[in-house]
Design a protein around this motif. Sequence first.
Motif, PDB file in Angstrom:
ATOM      1  N   PRO A 124       0.818  -1.222   0.000  1.00 52.97           N
ATOM      2  CA  PRO A 124       0.000   0.000   0.000  1.00 52.97           C
ATOM      3  C   PRO A 124       0.847   1.264   0.000  1.00 52.97           C
ATOM      4  O   PRO A 124       1.934   1.314   0.570  1.00 52.97           O
ATOM      5  N   ILE A 125       0.302   2.312  -0.636  1.00 56.27           N
ATOM      6  CA  ILE A 125       1.004   3.587  -0.763  1.00 56.27           C
ATOM      7  C   ILE A 125       0.042   4.721  -0.421  1.00 56.27           C
ATOM      8  O   ILE A 125      -1.157   4.653  -0.723  1.00 56.27           O
ATOM      9  N   GLY A 126       0.553   5.758   0.208  1.00 54.30           N
ATOM     10  CA  GLY A 126      -0.249   6.920   0.533  1.00 54.30           C
ATOM     11  C   GLY A 126      -0.565   7.732  -0.706  1.00 54.30           C
ATOM     12  O   GLY A 126       0.289   7.911  -1.581  1.00 54.30           O
ATOM     13  N   VAL A 127      -1.779   8.260  -0.770  1.00 54.89           N
ATOM     14  CA  VAL A 127      -2.193   9.011  -1.949  1.00 54.89           C
ATOM     15  C   VAL A 127      -1.332  10.255  -2.149  1.00 54.89           C
ATOM     16  O   VAL A 127      -1.013  10.622  -3.285  1.00 54.89           O
ATOM     17  N   ALA A 128      -0.933  10.911  -1.051  1.00 56.52           N
ATOM     18  CA  ALA A 128      -0.103  12.109  -1.175  1.00 56.52           C
ATOM     19  C   ALA A 128       1.273  11.768  -1.749  1.00 56.52           C
ATOM     20  O   ALA A 128       1.808  12.498  -2.596  1.00 56.52           O
ATOM     21  N   ASP A 129       1.846  10.646  -1.308  1.00 58.64           N
ATOM     22  CA  ASP A 129       3.157  10.231  -1.810  1.00 58.64           C
ATOM     23  C   ASP A 129       3.079   9.858  -3.287  1.00 58.64           C
ATOM     24  O   ASP A 129       3.957  10.212  -4.092  1.00 58.64           O
ATOM     25  N   LEU A 130       2.014   9.141  -3.658  1.00 63.51           N
ATOM     26  CA  LEU A 130       1.857   8.740  -5.054  1.00 63.51           C
ATOM     27  C   LEU A 130       1.647   9.961  -5.946  1.00 63.51           C
ATOM     28  O   LEU A 130       2.218  10.050  -7.041  1.00 63.51           O
ATOM     29  N   ALA A 131       0.832  10.914  -5.493  1.00 57.94           N
ATOM     30  CA  ALA A 131       0.596  12.120  -6.284  1.00 57.94           C
ATOM     31  C   ALA A 131       1.885  12.899  -6.492  1.00 57.94           C
ATOM     32  O   ALA A 131       2.151  13.410  -7.594  1.00 57.94           O
ATOM     33  N   ALA A 132       2.705  13.009  -5.452  1.00 56.62           N
ATOM     34  CA  ALA A 132       3.981  13.704  -5.579  1.00 56.62           C
ATOM     35  C   ALA A 132       4.891  13.005  -6.589  1.00 56.62           C
ATOM     36  O   ALA A 132       5.564  13.656  -7.401  1.00 56.62           O
ATOM     37  N   ALA A 133       4.914  11.679  -6.547  1.00 56.02           N
ATOM     38  CA  ALA A 133       5.730  10.918  -7.499  1.00 56.02           C
ATOM     39  C   ALA A 133       5.230  11.105  -8.928  1.00 56.02           C
ATOM     40  O   ALA A 133       6.029  11.253  -9.865  1.00 56.02           O
ATOM     41  N   VAL A 134       3.911  11.097  -9.103  1.00 57.43           N
ATOM     42  CA  VAL A 134       3.331  11.289 -10.436  1.00 57.43           C
ATOM     43  C   VAL A 134       3.722  12.652 -11.002  1.00 57.43           C
ATOM     44  O   VAL A 134       4.076  12.770 -12.188  1.00 57.43           O
ATOM     45  N   SER A 188      12.688   4.482  -6.196  1.00 56.70           N
ATOM     46  CA  SER A 188      13.329   5.067  -5.019  1.00 56.70           C
ATOM     47  C   SER A 188      14.620   5.782  -5.384  1.00 56.70           C
ATOM     48  O   SER A 188      14.950   6.827  -4.807  1.00 56.70           O
ATOM     49  N   GLY A 189      15.358   5.225  -6.351  1.00 59.01           N
ATOM     50  CA  GLY A 189      16.603   5.846  -6.773  1.00 59.01           C
ATOM     51  C   GLY A 189      16.411   6.985  -7.756  1.00 59.01           C
ATOM     52  O   GLY A 189      17.262   7.870  -7.864  1.00 59.01           O
ATOM     53  N   LEU A 190      15.286   6.969  -8.454  1.00 61.73           N
ATOM     54  CA  LEU A 190      15.028   7.953  -9.513  1.00 61.73           C
ATOM     55  C   LEU A 190      14.346   9.208  -9.000  1.00 61.73           C
ATOM     56  O   LEU A 190      14.627  10.317  -9.465  1.00 61.73           O
ATOM     57  N   LEU A 191      13.445   9.057  -8.024  1.00 60.21           N
ATOM     58  CA  LEU A 191      12.599  10.159  -7.571  1.00 60.21           C
ATOM     59  C   LEU A 191      13.079  10.729  -6.238  1.00 60.21           C
ATOM     60  O   LEU A 191      13.668  10.019  -5.418  1.00 60.21           O
ATOM     61  N   THR A 192      12.789  12.005  -6.027  1.00 58.99           N
ATOM     62  CA  THR A 192      13.103  12.618  -4.730  1.00 58.99           C
ATOM     63  C   THR A 192      11.967  12.405  -3.730  1.00 58.99           C
ATOM     64  O   THR A 192      12.170  12.567  -2.531  1.00 58.99           O
ATOM     65  N   THR A 193      10.783  12.058  -4.211  1.00 59.14           N
ATOM     66  CA  THR A 193       9.647  11.805  -3.323  1.00 59.14           C
ATOM     67  C   THR A 193       9.951  10.644  -2.381  1.00 59.14           C
ATOM     68  O   THR A 193      10.369   9.572  -2.820  1.00 59.14           O
ATOM     69  N   ARG A 194       9.737  10.854  -1.092  1.00 59.94           N
ATOM     70  CA  ARG A 194       9.914   9.767  -0.127  1.00 59.94           C
ATOM     71  C   ARG A 194       8.567   9.098   0.097  1.00 59.94           C
ATOM     72  O   ARG A 194       7.609   9.742   0.535  1.00 59.94           O
ATOM     73  N   VAL A 195       8.512   7.828  -0.228  1.00 58.98           N
ATOM     74  CA  VAL A 195       7.279   7.069  -0.051  1.00 58.98           C
ATOM     75  C   VAL A 195       7.303   6.427   1.335  1.00 58.98           C
ATOM     76  O   VAL A 195       8.187   5.635   1.657  1.00 58.98           O
ATOM     77  N   ARG A 196       6.332   6.784   2.144  1.00 56.24           N
ATOM     78  CA  ARG A 196       6.295   6.326   3.529  1.00 56.24           C
ATOM     79  C   ARG A 196       5.759   4.903   3.657  1.00 56.24           C
ATOM     80  O   ARG A 196       4.930   4.468   2.863  1.00 56.24           O
ATOM     81  N   GLY A 197       6.241   4.199   4.675  1.00 57.60           N
ATOM     82  CA  GLY A 197       5.700   2.891   4.998  1.00 57.60           C
ATOM     83  C   GLY A 197       4.298   3.027   5.552  1.00 57.60           C
ATOM     84  O   GLY A 197       3.890   4.092   6.021  1.00 57.60           O
TER      85      GLY A 197
END
Length: 274
Positions: free
Chosen positions: A183-193, A257-266
């Motif tokens: 599972p991924i947080g919507v805010a983290d996914l939106a930032a990555a997108v 994880s290596g490509l993006l600056t967005t930190r995806v939380r556990g």
Amino acid sequence: MSLLVVGAGGLLGGEVCRRALALGHRVIGTYHSAPGEIPGVGWRPLDIRNRVAVRELCAAVRPSVVINAASRYEDWTVNADGAAAVAQGAADVGARLVHLSSDAVHGGRPEPYGDDEAPSPITAYGASKAAAETAVRAVHPAAVVVRTSLIIGDERSAHVRTAVDLITGRRSGVLFTDEVRCPIGVADLAAAVLELSAGTGVTVLNVAGPDTVTRAELGELIAVRYGLDPLRVPVSTVAASGLHRPGHVVLDSSRASGLLTTRVRGIRELLGVT
């Protein structure tokens, strides 16, 4: 940038709009039945199953980026045909395209799935998302296809709402102890997108959470988050249910994880549960 967010009325689409506006981008959001309530978004009605309407909207708006966050469970015309129409509309005006896909394109196995692995769906929904990927990559070869997992937000999130409803008895059903996701947080996914919308050179990328949990474990964490008794989560197994569903589907998101600056939380940090 000038963004056209298709499916802006949904959980992810709405979060993408809010974050894009905060970054100073011009945002046009589409809706199917009623416009959203996000100030600053230019709302446009759109049925993505109508290829002509999609192409006309893209031609009128001429966005630099199109983000397709539209999806409807087990609706081939929206998931596959609609995705093809959006890809064609973006290609016609030379817009970059970020298309949201799902871990449902995989059938399940003990080992994690890499970014470039071919789809192996075993459900109708998974097949529609796999067909969408094929269409998008054929029509718009430079598009970024983002494969993600269960999207978690507040009570608007379908997975949160389902767990709470099961625990409180507002609906019947179970959560499976042998169905594993990331599972991924919507805010983290939106930032990555939004990072990906600026262009990265990748074509297919896994963007999912770092934790692997079963659906039942996720339900228990949601219970704790909302002050409910985790022991009241109704559980069973896919095997006992007689359903044909992917069991163990883990996306390897190390490349993202290596490509993006967005930190995806556990998931525990995301829900504030220790």
